[in-house]
Write an enzyme that holds these catalytic residues in place. Structure first.
Site, PDB file in Angstrom:
ATOM      1  N   GLU A   1       0.827  -1.210   0.000  1.00 21.18           N
ATOM      2  CA  GLU A   1       0.000   0.000   0.000  1.00 21.18           C
ATOM      3  C   GLU A   1       0.863   1.262   0.000  1.00 21.18           C
ATOM      4  O   GLU A   1       0.621   2.210   0.745  1.00 21.18           O
ATOM      5  CB  GLU A   1      -0.971  -0.013   1.185  1.00 21.18           C
TER       6      GLU A   1
ATOM      7  N   ASP B   1      -8.385  -8.998   4.060  1.00 20.69           N
ATOM      8  CA  ASP B   1      -8.148  -7.866   4.940  1.00 20.69           C
ATOM      9  C   ASP B   1      -9.191  -7.779   6.046  1.00 20.69           C
ATOM     10  O   ASP B   1     -10.092  -6.949   5.968  1.00 20.69           O
ATOM     11  CB  ASP B   1      -8.151  -6.576   4.099  1.00 20.69           C
TER      12      ASP B   1
ATOM     13  N   GLU C   1     -12.494  -2.081  12.095  1.00 20.67           N
ATOM     14  CA  GLU C   1     -12.525  -1.427  10.780  1.00 20.67           C
ATOM     15  C   GLU C   1     -13.667  -1.950   9.911  1.00 20.67           C
ATOM     16  O   GLU C   1     -14.423  -1.173   9.329  1.00 20.67           O
ATOM     17  CB  GLU C   1     -11.178  -1.644  10.082  1.00 20.67           C
TER      18      GLU C   1
HETATM   19  C1  GCV Z   1      -2.501   0.557   8.384  1.00 21.71           C
HETATM   20  C2  GCV Z   1      -6.083  -2.119   5.649  1.00 21.71           C
HETATM   21  C3  GCV Z   1      -6.459  -0.799   6.256  1.00 21.71           C
HETATM   22  C4  GCV Z   1      -5.286   0.153   6.280  1.00 21.71           C
HETATM   23  C5  GCV Z   1      -4.140  -0.520   7.027  1.00 21.71           C
HETATM   24  C6  GCV Z   1      -3.809  -1.826   6.300  1.00 21.71           C
HETATM   25  C7  GCV Z   1      -2.706  -2.608   6.970  1.00 21.71           C
HETATM   26  O1  GCV Z   1      -5.846  -1.977   4.282  1.00 21.71           O
HETATM   27  O2  GCV Z   1      -7.546  -0.261   5.554  1.00 21.71           O
HETATM   28  O3  GCV Z   1      -5.696   1.339   6.941  1.00 21.71           O
HETATM   29  O4  GCV Z   1      -3.019   0.307   7.103  1.00 21.71           O
HETATM   30  O5  GCV Z   1      -4.952  -2.640   6.272  1.00 21.71           O
HETATM   31  O6  GCV Z   1      -3.029  -3.566   7.651  1.00 21.71           O
HETATM   32  O7  GCV Z   1      -1.546  -2.266   6.823  1.00 21.71           O
END
Ligand code: GCV
Length: 671
Positions: A287, A366, A394
């Site tokens: 990411e 995720d 989340e």
């Molecule tokens: C900290 C998901 C979340 C991101 C997070 C990522 C991760 O994609 O939406 O906010 O980033 O996981 O675990 O690194």
């Protein structure tokens, strides 16, 4: 050592009442060391409140002896327990009651601290009937929380990424908080449920936060000082590009000698400042975070470099396996995000050193409310694995919804990657890590009932075989002490099945997502369908689901060993709850339950929303039985949960009715 007096925050699972049984007794605390001092201070505070006494020497009589086995002559009753108990591990303790005395023995101060909190959980029964010596040891050495806290408020993600409980307890608007009393109180809560490590900052390491490793290290030291009295070691998320952005080097290549020297020297300085520092957490090539791929190196090379820098000091690196292409073309059916972690990491098995821990999310996508267990967990027998869970909600209602997650975690931990008879995830994992749900909110976790998830994570990390329903009752009894009926039973009814309720009103049959893009709250069935994120459901007029079979799909099923490789491949054998994760099926496909896919979607969405309405009705009955402010907070959140569950129900049902044209078999109203 003073016990943190927190007047501006809820006591969570350590209200004064939880210490009544200890505080009314005559206690002997025997042993030296910082954590033994903490034990003494805790008992002394309880005695000051409830009239008991605590001593460090003497013959008694005592009702309770908390002693290190190394503490010199033990009172005869404790010596007898020691003879019965045999050797005790570093964080373990033995609990017994004989001759009217309750005895907790440990071989090291940490064990004494966990023994004290075991007594707190037991309450009065710890001082009633005789008990033979029982040994209690944690299943894993490290039980860790990751905070995704930023120092500087991030323009999109805010002070805490995916945080639903206010700001950070560590930083506020770019600076370390002046008063860290709450951090000490946090450490106390965590120790009471068995957690012993925290990574304090976000794995997405931005410019300001990168400097915690060097010129802002004193802030890490200040936080470590607050947590140390409760046996919690501090870890730091670092950027892989640190040699460039902090060290001024032209490269961060893990095989470059200057880069390796920079990490070694920087790490040595960290340990000069914080001798019990835990280590680094790294999100690399994920990411947008920098990583070894830029230099044509592998993740084993990257992790190895940091492991080498940490090894002389006893530190560890947690290297995350959450690596995938987040710039995928949605038209490309051959790329499957679920495959990514295994494809990247399984070939590297055996190449991570002893102090490198591969941190793997429990599922391949995720943190969805329903995913199969990640195939990486079975694929790396030569690697230390941390299984990563998400306590912050989340994708499970963002601490606006009641969603007790321990039953889901327990399913993950019980899963046998080689079949139901073989070793389980809990057996394979070297340790458990979870993303924290805590912020500067009055109730720590936004939703007061979300505290149960934090508590349950600690308890399961300590003993993955505990029953989630029993953990829930334990949490209720401590938090709402003395929790008379109908409070206890009502809370249990509301919370125990709440994860399955959440699953019912959100994405069906394991297909996942269908959330609003970006913030991930509330329904948006096609929200991610034409995006680069790799999270699709492929619904059309005929059917829905992702074909991940070897025969006709992405081949993901082949990442599992037998029997799962064949079970998931087979439309007949695949478990209903994961059907749409593995298969694209017509709406008329008949599930094992006997229902068609489309009717299942309608039924579960109507049921899920109704269950939330029931939950709200239960809570209304508790008015007057819990603190009015807490009652009002939960009531307001349940109103929002019901609104949101109904919106999920209506959007999902309307979407699939419009796609399929199949009416509800029970002729309910679908907008
Ligand atoms: C900290 C998901 C979340 C991101 C997070 C990522 C991760 O994609 O939406 O906010 O980033 O996981 O675990 O690194």
């Amino acid at each position: 050592m003073t016990i943190p007096e927190l007047t501006d925050v809820h006591a969570a699972w350590l209200p004064p009442e939880a210490f009544r049984a200890i505080g009314t007794r005559r206690t002997l605390v025997l042993g030296e060391g910082a954590l033994a001092e903490t034990v003494h201070a805790e008992v002394a505070a309880a005695c000051a409140r409830y009239g008991g006494t605590v001593r460090r020497t003497g013959d008694g009589p005592f009702d309770l002896v908390l002693a290190l086995t190394t503490a010199g002559p033990l009172p005869p009753v404790a010596a007898a327990v020691m003879a019965e108990a045999g050797p005790i591990g570093e964080e373990g303790h033995v609990l017994a009651r004989r001759d009217g005395v309750t005895v907790v023995l440990a071989s090291a101060p940490a064990g004494l601290l966990y023994g004290l909190f075991h007594l707190v959980r037991l309450g009065e029964p710890a001082f009633e009937a005789a008990r033979p010596a029982e040994r209690h040891e944690p299943a894993t050495r490290r039980r860790m929380l990751d905070h995704w806290d930023n120092i500087a408020v991030h323009p999109v993600m805010g002070q805490v990424e995916r945080g639903y409980a206010g700001g950070s307890i560590f930083w506020r608007d770019g600076v370390l908080r002046d008063d860290l009393t709450r951090v000490r109180g946090y450490g106390r809560l965590l120790a009471a449920c068995g957690i012993n490590a925290i990574a304090i900052n976000n794995v997405n390491v931005h410019a300001t936060e990168a400097r915690l490793l060097t010129d802002r290290l004193d802030e890490v030291a200040a936080i470590a000082a607050e947590l140390r009295p409760y046996g919690i070691r501090v870890h730091l998320s670092v950027t892989f590009a640190a040699p460039i952005v902090l060290g001024g080097l032209p490269t961060a290549d893990p095989l470059d000698e200057d880069v390796r020297r920079w990490w070694a020297a920087t790490t040595a300085r960290v340990y000069e400042t914080i001798p019990d520092f835990g280590g680094y957490v790294v999100k690399a090539d994920s990411e947008g975070q920098p990583g070894p791929f830029a230099y044509g190196r592998s993740h084993a090379d990257g992790a190895g470099m940091l492991a080498d820098a940490l090894a002389p000091h006893g530190g560890v690196v947690h290297w995350r396996a959450f690596v995938y292409d987040h710039r995928q073309d949605w038209r490309d059916r051959s790329t499957d995000r679920a495959r990514a972690a295994y494809d990247h990491f399984a070939p590297l098995d055996g190449r991570f050193g002893d102090n490198a821990i591969l941190q793997v999310k429990y599922g391949p996508m995720d943190f969805q409310p329903r995913e199969p267990v990640s195939p990486v967990i079975a694929a790396m027998p030569g690697t230390r694995l941390a299984v990563e869970l998400q306590v912050t909600q989340e994708y499970t209602g963002q601490q606006k919804h009641v969603c007790y997650l321990a039953p889901m975690w327990r399913e993950v931990l019980d899963f046998g990657p080689w079949g139901p008879e073989g070793a389980t995830v809990a057996d394979v994992a070297t340790e458990f890590v979870a993303v924290s749900n805590v912020g500067d909110d009055l109730y720590w976790t936004g939703h007061p009932l979300a505290q149960a998830n934090l508590y349950a994570f600690g308890r399961l990390a300590w003993d993955p075989r505990l029953d989630p329903a029993a953990i829930l009752d334990e949490w209720i009894d401590l938090t709402f002490a003395p929790s008379p009926e109908p409070l206890r039973g009502t809370l249990h009814t509301m919370m125990d099945g709440s994860w399955r309720t959440y699953e019912r009103y959100t994405a069906p049959l394991g297909v996942g997502f269908m959330v609003r893009p970006g913030h991930h709250y509330g329904p948006d069935v096609d929200g991610y369908e034409y995006t680069p994120w790799g999270t699709y459901h492929f619904a059309d007029r005929d059917g829905v689901g992702v074909d991940r079979t070897r025969a006709t799909g992405t081949g993901y099923t082949g990442q599992y060993p037998q029997p799962w490789s064949d079970v998931y491949e087979s439309l007949e054998q695949c478990p209903d709850e994961l059907l749409l994760f593995f298969h694209h099926v017509p709406y008329g496909h008949v599930l094992h339950s006997g229902s068609t896919v489309i009717q299942h979607i309608y039924d579960t969405h109507f049921a899920g929303a109704e269950e939330v309405a029931d939950m709200r009705a239960h809570w209304d009955k508790l008015e007057g039985l819990v603190d009015p402010t807490l009652h009002a907070r939960v009531k307001e959140l349940l109103d929002e949960q019901l609104r949101c569950a109904e919106e999920w129900r209506d959007q999902v049902n309307a979407y699939f009715f419009r796609k399929s044209g199949v009416p509800d078999g029970r002729a309910r109203r679908i907008p």
